[in-house]
Design an enzyme around this catalytic site. Structure first.
Site, short mmCIF file in Angstrom:
data_model
loop_
_atom_site.label_atom_id
_atom_site.label_comp_id
_atom_site.label_asym_id
_atom_site.label_seq_id
_atom_site.Cartn_x
_atom_site.Cartn_y
_atom_site.Cartn_z
N LEU A 53 -2.54 32.59 94.92
CA LEU A 53 -2.01 33.87 95.33
C LEU A 53 -1.24 33.75 94.71
O LEU A 53 0.04 33.15 95.18
CB LEU A 53 -2.48 33.84 97.18
CG LEU A 53 -3.89 33.85 97.40
CD1 LEU A 53 -4.10 34.17 98.94
CD2 LEU A 53 -4.87 35.31 97.17
N ASP A 54 -0.55 35.28 94.50
CA ASP A 54 0.75 35.13 93.75
C ASP A 54 1.97 35.12 94.88
O ASP A 54 1.06 36.12 96.63
CB ASP A 54 0.55 36.70 92.80
CG ASP A 54 0.65 37.69 93.50
OD1 ASP A 54 0.95 38.06 94.69
OD2 ASP A 54 -0.28 38.23 93.02
N GLU A 55 3.14 35.56 95.18
CA GLU A 55 3.76 35.24 95.78
C GLU A 55 3.62 36.49 96.99
O GLU A 55 3.63 36.44 98.16
CB GLU A 55 5.65 35.28 95.44
CG GLU A 55 6.47 35.45 96.60
CD GLU A 55 7.64 35.38 96.07
OE1 GLU A 55 9.14 34.66 96.59
OE2 GLU A 55 7.61 34.88 94.90
N LYS A 56 3.51 37.84 96.27
CA LYS A 56 3.37 38.79 97.09
C LYS A 56 1.58 39.41 98.17
O LYS A 56 1.50 40.10 98.10
CB LYS A 56 3.75 40.14 96.12
CG LYS A 56 5.04 40.37 96.18
CD LYS A 56 4.99 41.46 95.22
CE LYS A 56 6.86 41.29 94.94
NZ LYS A 56 7.43 43.10 94.16
N SER A 57 1.10 37.99 97.53
CA SER A 57 -0.89 38.26 98.27
C SER A 57 -0.79 37.24 99.13
O SER A 57 0.25 36.21 99.15
CB SER A 57 -1.23 37.60 97.36
OG SER A 57 -1.11 38.67 95.55
#
Length: 199
Positions: A53-57
């Site tokens: 999951l990317d940093e903002k997810s």
């Protein structure tokens, strides 16, 4: 329903908080001020995240020391369901387009996403508050959709909703196969003997 046994391996279910990378440590100077999964729990040596999951997810992230399980989940055989809060009141046409597949940029090329299950949520899901506030409601309405994929390209859901004109403001993975986020809170880590990944 299939139960993936992981003999002599360790498996974890994590609620990855907003702002964390799906990594454990980094020596890169540009990541010096980033937050990593290793800050949440004393994970064993050799543990790996199954997908990222990317940093903002945020949301459900599975970890394991078993490479075979990781390969299975990443082989496009297991569903991953996301709740996405999008900018604006999403249209029926956009839902249909997302369901049928849209073209997104991937490694400098156009890639058409595979057909998937998408529907609009009638009300906002009951999720923990995000550590960083979503933009103020005075900037216009938002809506929530559920999108279930079996693939997982880089920032795929965000790219898909942007292409149809409804950029993602918040993205939460709520399910991987038969494992759901349920009552987990951001930062929670639960060790599991086995993973139930298929229905």
């Amino acid at each position: 329903m299939s139960l993936l046994k992981s003999n002599n391996h360790r498996n974890f279910v994590v609620y990855k908080p907003y702002g964390y990378l799906s990594q454990f440590i980094s020596n890169a100077s540009k990541q010096r001020n980033k937050k990593f999964l290793g800050e949440l729990y004393d994970f064993p040596e050799g543990v790996m995240s199954i997908g990222r999951l990317d940093e903002k997810s945020e949301g459900l992230l599975l970890l394991t020391t078993d490479g075979k399980i990781s390969d299975y989940v990443n082989s496009q055989k297991v569903e991953k369901e996301y709740y996405a809060q999008v900018d604006g009141l999403i249209s029926d046409k956009a839902i249909i387009d997302l369901s049928n597949g849209v073209y997104v940029g991937l490694e400098g090329k156009n890639y058409k996403t595979k057909p998937c299950d998408v529907f609009k949520l009638e009300s906002s899901p009951e999720l923990p508050k995000r550590s960083k506030k979503i933009r103020d409601e005075r900037h216009g309405p938002t809506s929530w959709i559920s999108i279930t994929l079996k693939e997982g390209k880089f920032r795929q859901v965000r790219k898909m909703t942007s292409v149809v004109g409804f950029p993602t403001l918040r993205l939460v993975r709520v399910r991987v196969g038969g494992i759901a986020l349920n009552v987990l809170q951001p930062g929670d880590v639960v060790e599991m003997e086995n993973f139930i990944l298929d229905f």
